[in-house]
Design a protein around this motif. Structure first.
Motif, PDB file in Angstrom:
ATOM      1  N   ALA A   1      65.351  -1.157  31.607  1.00  0.00           N
ATOM      2  CA  ALA A   1      64.281  -2.009  32.570  1.00  0.00           C
ATOM      3  C   ALA A   1      63.435  -1.755  30.771  1.00  0.00           C
ATOM      4  N   PRO A   2      62.975  -2.794  30.294  1.00  0.00           N
ATOM      5  CA  PRO A   2      61.887  -2.901  29.185  1.00  0.00           C
ATOM      6  C   PRO A   2      60.996  -3.065  29.080  1.00  0.00           C
ATOM      7  N   PRO A   3      60.640  -2.252  28.094  1.00  0.00           N
ATOM      8  CA  PRO A   3      59.323  -2.259  27.986  1.00  0.00           C
ATOM      9  C   PRO A   3      58.017  -2.325  28.698  1.00  0.00           C
ATOM     10  N   ILE A   4      57.089  -1.774  28.246  1.00  0.00           N
ATOM     11  CA  ILE A   4      56.067  -2.612  29.257  1.00  0.00           C
ATOM     12  C   ILE A   4      55.424  -2.833  27.961  1.00  0.00           C
ATOM     13  N   ALA A   5      54.778  -4.665  28.026  1.00  0.00           N
ATOM     14  CA  ALA A   5      54.251  -5.273  26.992  1.00  0.00           C
ATOM     15  C   ALA A   5      52.653  -4.154  27.605  1.00  0.00           C
ATOM     16  N   LYS A   6      52.150  -3.886  25.887  1.00  0.00           N
ATOM     17  CA  LYS A   6      50.583  -3.743  26.088  1.00  0.00           C
ATOM     18  C   LYS A   6      49.712  -3.892  26.597  1.00  0.00           C
ATOM     19  N   LYS A   7      48.500  -3.858  26.943  1.00  0.00           N
ATOM     20  CA  LYS A   7      47.816  -4.978  27.674  1.00  0.00           C
ATOM     21  C   LYS A   7      46.828  -4.788  26.775  1.00  0.00           C
ATOM     22  N   ARG A   8      46.489  -4.559  26.034  1.00  0.00           N
ATOM     23  CA  ARG A   8      45.477  -4.949  24.674  1.00  0.00           C
ATOM     24  C   ARG A   8      46.363  -5.779  23.584  1.00  0.00           C
ATOM     25  N   LYS A   9      45.815  -6.552  23.049  1.00  0.00           N
ATOM     26  CA  LYS A   9      46.534  -7.799  21.602  1.00  0.00           C
ATOM     27  C   LYS A   9      45.649  -8.198  21.271  1.00  0.00           C
ATOM     28  N   ILE A  10      45.986  -8.188  19.968  1.00  0.00           N
ATOM     29  CA  ILE A  10      45.422  -8.828  18.745  1.00  0.00           C
ATOM     30  C   ILE A  10      46.276  -9.048  17.854  1.00  0.00           C
ATOM     31  N   GLU A  11      45.535 -10.440  17.691  1.00  0.00           N
ATOM     32  CA  GLU A  11      46.080 -10.734  16.025  1.00  0.00           C
ATOM     33  C   GLU A  11      45.690 -11.691  14.815  1.00  0.00           C
ATOM     34  N   TYR A  12      46.791 -11.541  13.924  1.00  0.00           N
ATOM     35  CA  TYR A  12      45.754 -11.383  12.848  1.00  0.00           C
ATOM     36  C   TYR A  12      46.677 -12.878  11.624  1.00  0.00           C
ATOM     37  N   PHE A  13      45.266 -13.574  11.418  1.00  0.00           N
ATOM     38  CA  PHE A  13      45.513 -14.216  10.572  1.00  0.00           C
ATOM     39  C   PHE A  13      45.362 -13.695   8.908  1.00  0.00           C
ATOM     40  N   GLY A  14      46.691 -13.888   7.719  1.00  0.00           N
ATOM     41  CA  GLY A  14      46.355 -12.976   6.572  1.00  0.00           C
ATOM     42  C   GLY A  14      47.160 -13.644   5.633  1.00  0.00           C
ATOM     43  N   ASP A  15      46.739 -13.027   4.333  1.00  0.00           N
ATOM     44  CA  ASP A  15      47.501 -12.985   3.601  1.00  0.00           C
ATOM     45  C   ASP A  15      48.631 -12.091   3.627  1.00  0.00           C
ATOM     46  N   SER A  16      48.276 -11.950   1.972  1.00  0.00           N
ATOM     47  CA  SER A  16      49.114 -10.698   0.977  1.00  0.00           C
ATOM     48  C   SER A  16      48.680  -9.723   1.524  1.00  0.00           C
ATOM     49  N   ILE A  17      47.624  -9.059   1.888  1.00  0.00           N
ATOM     50  CA  ILE A  17      46.776  -8.133   2.302  1.00  0.00           C
ATOM     51  C   ILE A  17      47.631  -7.370   3.671  1.00  0.00           C
ATOM     52  N   THR A  18      47.242  -8.319   4.317  1.00  0.00           N
ATOM     53  CA  THR A  18      47.285  -8.159   5.737  1.00  0.00           C
ATOM     54  C   THR A  18      48.833  -8.128   5.820  1.00  0.00           C
ATOM     55  N   CYS A  19      50.169  -8.531   5.320  1.00  0.00           N
ATOM     56  CA  CYS A  19      51.089  -8.213   4.974  1.00  0.00           C
ATOM     57  C   CYS A  19      51.582  -6.989   4.702  1.00  0.00           C
ATOM     58  N   GLY A  20      51.148  -6.241   3.784  1.00  0.00           N
ATOM     59  CA  GLY A  20      51.396  -4.940   3.581  1.00  0.00           C
ATOM     60  C   GLY A  20      51.676  -5.182   1.608  1.00  0.00           C
ATOM     61  N   TYR A  21      51.443  -6.121   1.478  1.00  0.00           N
ATOM     62  CA  TYR A  21      52.136  -6.289  -0.164  1.00  0.00           C
ATOM     63  C   TYR A  21      52.339  -5.553  -1.085  1.00  0.00           C
ATOM     64  N   ALA A  22      53.182  -5.228  -1.046  1.00  0.00           N
ATOM     65  CA  ALA A  22      53.212  -3.987  -3.114  1.00  0.00           C
ATOM     66  C   ALA A  22      52.511  -2.796  -2.392  1.00  0.00           C
ATOM     67  N   VAL A  23      52.350  -2.253  -1.333  1.00  0.00           N
ATOM     68  CA  VAL A  23      51.912  -1.396  -0.591  1.00  0.00           C
ATOM     69  C   VAL A  23      52.177  -0.024  -0.618  1.00  0.00           C
ATOM     70  N   GLU A  24      53.650  -0.211  -1.121  1.00  0.00           N
ATOM     71  CA  GLU A  24      54.170   1.476  -1.159  1.00  0.00           C
ATOM     72  C   GLU A  24      54.845   1.174  -2.838  1.00  0.00           C
ATOM     73  N   ASP A  25      54.545   0.450  -4.134  1.00  0.00           N
ATOM     74  CA  ASP A  25      54.631   0.234  -4.889  1.00  0.00           C
ATOM     75  C   ASP A  25      53.821   1.722  -5.670  1.00  0.00           C
ATOM     76  N   SER A  26      54.239   3.291  -6.420  1.00  0.00           N
ATOM     77  CA  SER A  26      53.239   3.816  -6.766  1.00  0.00           C
ATOM     78  C   SER A  26      53.046   3.944  -8.152  1.00  0.00           C
ATOM     79  N   THR A  27      53.583   2.948  -8.886  1.00  0.00           N
ATOM     80  CA  THR A  27      54.220   2.660 -10.188  1.00  0.00           C
ATOM     81  C   THR A  27      52.726   2.391 -11.137  1.00  0.00           C
ATOM     82  N   GLY A  28      52.354   0.954  -9.841  1.00  0.00           N
ATOM     83  CA  GLY A  28      50.601   0.521 -10.610  1.00  0.00           C
ATOM     84  C   GLY A  28      51.076  -0.665 -10.863  1.00  0.00           C
TER      85      GLY A  28
END
Length: 360
Positions: free
Chosen positions: A139-166
């Motif tokens: 049987a499927p997982p139960i959808a969570k009761k709380r819900k959020i939606e984001y309208f965003g840009d690269s910051i919200t996407c996690g752009y380059a977040v794992e580039d530790s070289t600068g």
């Protein structure tokens, strides 16, 4: 001899039957699969484009395979088993079968595929799952009761977040929406979330031809005729974090998108404020009861002396809605896009704000 021959045939056919029954193939439109995010599910495949979309299921077994097609071979997914990230799947271009899991302890497990990369990296087509024995899908997982939606840009996407070289590289290996402030905040509140976000996007102008008011309602972000059904997901909280790209591009009169949007004259403050307020009103029509948080940051659009936080505050005043709020993230003091610690700091601020503002 005839009896022995018949017995051998019976054994062979029985073995074939057992082998066939030992696997269960499940199409992507099976009702026991839970999708989160703007996912287009058809009879043939489920299409995942937006950052943070996920596929969740429960199963009984030790092996899971999936038949997946990827448009460019640039998408990355977290493979999450029983709530823990087990590995990262880098999809190859084209249609391939992947062994997602093997060697698990026998018994019941949960699986989630979480899309780390945004739609610029192309569409993913999920066709089917294969399990190591019949009736493995539960049987499927139960959808969570709380819900959020984001309208965003690269910051919200996690752009380059794992580039530790600068170097602030925005290519697929360094993007990870799972550790963006958006995903961290949702996990804190045990909430599902949609991330209607794209690197480079703005409200009045973007680094590419589209702006958020023109595509906030799309299912397939590549297709202007593909519209999202807003009744499928009703968020309690909406977070808008836009204007970082506008703050740069309205000062670039030689840029092609500036010329296309504004000609030779930069937009007035009134135009910018009105355009932001209009987007908030459009979102309010879709979600009449949601708490809307108009955020900005944490890059240089919120640096001391920036006019952009004031534009948002004036737009919120103009909307005149007691359930629309303003949250300005302090500008970070490092170059490039936010790193994991800076994403966490944004999440901490947003969590505190939601705790004070929202009654779930």
């Amino acid at each position: 001899m005839r009896a022995i021959y018949l017995n051998v045939l019976l054994f062979v056919f029985t073995g074939i039957s057992v082998s066939c029954n030992a696997q269960q193939v499940v199409k992507s439109n099976d009702r026991n699969i839970l999708y989160t995010g703007r996912v287009a599910v058809s009879d043939t495949a489920a299409m995942l484009s937006w950052s943070g979309t996920s596929v969740k299921l429960n199963f009984n077994g030790t092996i899971v395979k999936a038949l997946i097609g990827d448009e460019y071979g640039e998408n990355y997914y977290n493979i999450i088993v029983d709530g823990n990230i087990l590995s990262v799947l880098h999809l190859a271009k084209g249609k391939n079968e992947y062994t997602l899991l093997s060697g698990l302890k026998p018994g019941k497990h949960s699986l989630e595929l979480f899309k780390r990369t945004e739609w610029a990296m192309g569409r993913t087509m999920l066709y089917s799952f294969t399990f190591d024995h019949d009736k493995a899908l539960l049987a499927p997982p139960i959808a969570k009761k709380r819900k959020i939606e984001y309208f965003g840009d690269s910051i919200t996407c996690g752009y380059a977040v794992e580039d530790s070289t600068g170097q602030d590289r925005g290519t697929a290996p360094y993007e990870n929406g799972y550790i963006s402030y958006a995903a961290i905040t949702a996990r804190h509140f045990n909430a599902d979330f949609h991330s209607t976000s794209k690197s480079g996007i703005g409200i009045t102008i973007s680094w590419f031809p589209l702006v958020m008011p023109e595509m906030y309602d799309r299912l397939d972000p590549f297709d202007a005729t593909s519209k999202w059904d807003f009744t499928k997901y009703i968020p309690d909280v909406v977070v808008i974090n836009l204007f970082q790209n506008d703050s740069w591009l309205v000062k670039q009169p030689e840029f092609a998108e500036f010329k296309a949007r504004f000609g030779t004259t930069p937009p007035t403050a009134e135009f910018v404020i009105d355009t932001y307020a209009d987007l908030v009103k459009k979102i309010r029509v879709k979600y009449p009861k949601a708490q809307i948080i108009c955020a900005l940051g944490n890059m240089d659009a919120t640096s001391p002396g920036s006019v952009w936080p004031g534009y948002i505050e004036k737009a919120v005043t103009k909307v005149n809605d007691t359930q629309v709020h303003t949250l300005i993230f302090p500008a970070k003091k490092t170059p490039g896009h936010p790193n994991p610690a800076e994403q966490q700091a944004m999440a901490d601020d947003l969590i505190k704000f939601i705790d004070k503002t929202v009654k779930w």
